[in-house]
Scaffold this active site. Structure first.
Site, PDB file in Angstrom:
ATOM      1  N   ASP A 104       0.737  -1.315  -0.017  1.00  0.00           N
ATOM      2  CA  ASP A 104      -0.005   0.059  -0.042  1.00  0.00           C
ATOM      3  C   ASP A 104       0.928   1.231   0.022  1.00  0.00           C
ATOM      4  OD1 ASP A 104      -1.933   1.528  -0.048  1.00  0.00           O
ATOM      5  OD2 ASP A 104      -3.061   0.817   2.022  1.00  0.00           O
ATOM      6  N   ALA A 105       1.477   1.608  -1.207  1.00  0.00           N
ATOM      7  CA  ALA A 105       2.247   2.600  -1.277  1.00  0.00           C
ATOM      8  C   ALA A 105       1.751   3.893  -2.126  1.00  0.00           C
ATOM      9  CB  ALA A 105       3.412   2.184  -2.180  1.00  0.00           C
ATOM     10  N   LYS A 106       0.578   3.638  -2.760  1.00  0.00           N
ATOM     11  CA  LYS A 106      -0.040   4.972  -3.211  1.00  0.00           C
ATOM     12  C   LYS A 106       0.905   5.903  -4.088  1.00  0.00           C
ATOM     13  CE  LYS A 106      -4.009   4.882   0.014  1.00  0.00           C
ATOM     14  NZ  LYS A 106      -3.242   3.985   0.989  1.00  0.00           N
ATOM     15  N   ARG A 107       1.824   5.294  -4.978  1.00  0.00           N
ATOM     16  CA  ARG A 107       2.433   6.082  -5.620  1.00  0.00           C
ATOM     17  C   ARG A 107       1.802   6.649  -6.885  1.00  0.00           C
ATOM     18  NH1 ARG A 107       4.978   5.716  -1.236  1.00  0.00           N
ATOM     19  NH2 ARG A 107       7.211   5.117  -1.098  1.00  0.00           N
ATOM     20  N   THR A 134      -0.454  -0.139  -4.717  1.00  0.00           N
ATOM     21  CA  THR A 134      -1.404   0.777  -4.726  1.00  0.00           C
ATOM     22  C   THR A 134      -1.284   2.198  -5.499  1.00  0.00           C
ATOM     23  OG1 THR A 134      -0.998   1.589  -2.706  1.00  0.00           O
ATOM     24  CG2 THR A 134      -2.938   0.155  -2.897  1.00  0.00           C
TER      25      THR A 134
END
Length: 298
Positions: A104-107, A134
């Site tokens: 869950d890095a949301k890059r 993510t």
């Protein structure tokens, strides 16, 4: 022959592996979210060593009881290099245990920058290798093309934020697109359609695409311009990472109503509701939730 999810046969897509996880271990995804208060209640120090112990304990509790874990990268990043070293150990342990790992890095970025992010999380053999990551599409889903292409080529996955449960997001995600082929649609709906289009172009034959969505289980998707009666009516099916179950209030028995035609690809993501069971109660909590999902036919 059954392969560990983290060690896919050559050429197998993320969508094919996800289908195997669903069939073998169900849809539960356990978050690895070492909040400061959880570290304290677990009797662990607020340090990289505490994060390592926390993450490895979660992996041990989930292995054999569910099929997916989702480490929240931010909690590890706050301890710098030592935190990343702990995260590398947790990622490696989870994949060695046969779990499917969603970082869950949301890059999100464009060009070579987004490619570098994808190489960090999705390249086989990378120190931070996960099975999926993510991503945020504030610069447009097209800005993630290189990351999504790398995922497809490597048998990995990407989950693009579309309709999230934090109230601050509604103004942007419900806004209406004013130009281009998605004119008149909400931003969230446009993201869904762009992700669908990418998956359909790949033609891998897998039941699920390699690129999916993050859709909060606590939001009314109709408010985001998403018609759940038709949103999932395309092949391959869209994987949906759905946070919000458990502590945040969404109920498993409501999944079909919440997600409609998208429900077949829903990953039921839960963190605090399970993690609050503590290091000694977590395994039983995960097993019970997995049984509840099966009983609810989710």
């Amino acid at each position: 022959m059954t392969f560990p999810y983290a060690q896919q046969p050559a050429g197998e897509s993320f969508g094919a592996r996800l289908a195997r996880v669903f069939a073998d271990r169900g849809r539960l995804c356990v978050g690895i979210d070492p909040h400061a208060h959880l570290l304290e209640t677990w009797g662990l120090p607020a340090s990289a060593d505490g994060l390592r112990s926390f993450g490895l304990t979660v992996v041990e509790a989930v292995a054999g009881r569910a099929g997916i874990v989702k480490p929240q990268v931010a909690f590890f990043e706050r301890f710098g290099a030592a935190g990343y070293a702990a995260l590398e150990e947790v990622l490696a342990a989870a994949r060695a245990a046969g779990l499917l790992v969603i970082a869950d890095a949301k890059r999100g970025d464009i060009g070579t920058s987004v490619t570098a992010y994808a190489e960090a999380w999705l390249t086989p053999g990378s120190p931070l290798e996960a099975d999926a990551m993510t991503a945020a599409a504030y610069q447009g889903v097209g800005s993630l093309t290189e990351a999504m292409t790398l995922a497809e080529q490597s048998g990995k996955g990407v989950f693009v934020l579309a309709a999230t449960s934090n109230p601050e997001a509604a103004a942007v995600q419900q806004a209406i697109v004013q130009t281009g082929p998605r004119t008149g649609r909400s931003v969230a709906r446009a993201i869904i359609e762009d992700v669908h289009a990418f998956n359909q172009e790949q033609r891998s034959g897998a039941p699920f695409g390699s690129v999916g969505l993050v859709l909060g289980a606590t939001v009314d998707l109709a408010d985001y311009g998403i018609d759940v009666a038709t949103a999932g009516d395309r092949t391959p099916a869209l994987p949906v990472l759905a946070p919000g179950f458990g502590h945040q209030g969404a109920r498993v028995e409501d999944a079909a109503r919440l997600f409609g035609t998208l429900v077949g690809g829903v990953i039921v993501s839960e963190s605090r509701g399970l993690l609050s069971a503590g290091p000694h109660g977590l395994a039983d909590a995960v097993a019970r939730r997995s049984d509840e999902l099966r009983a609810a036919h989710v």
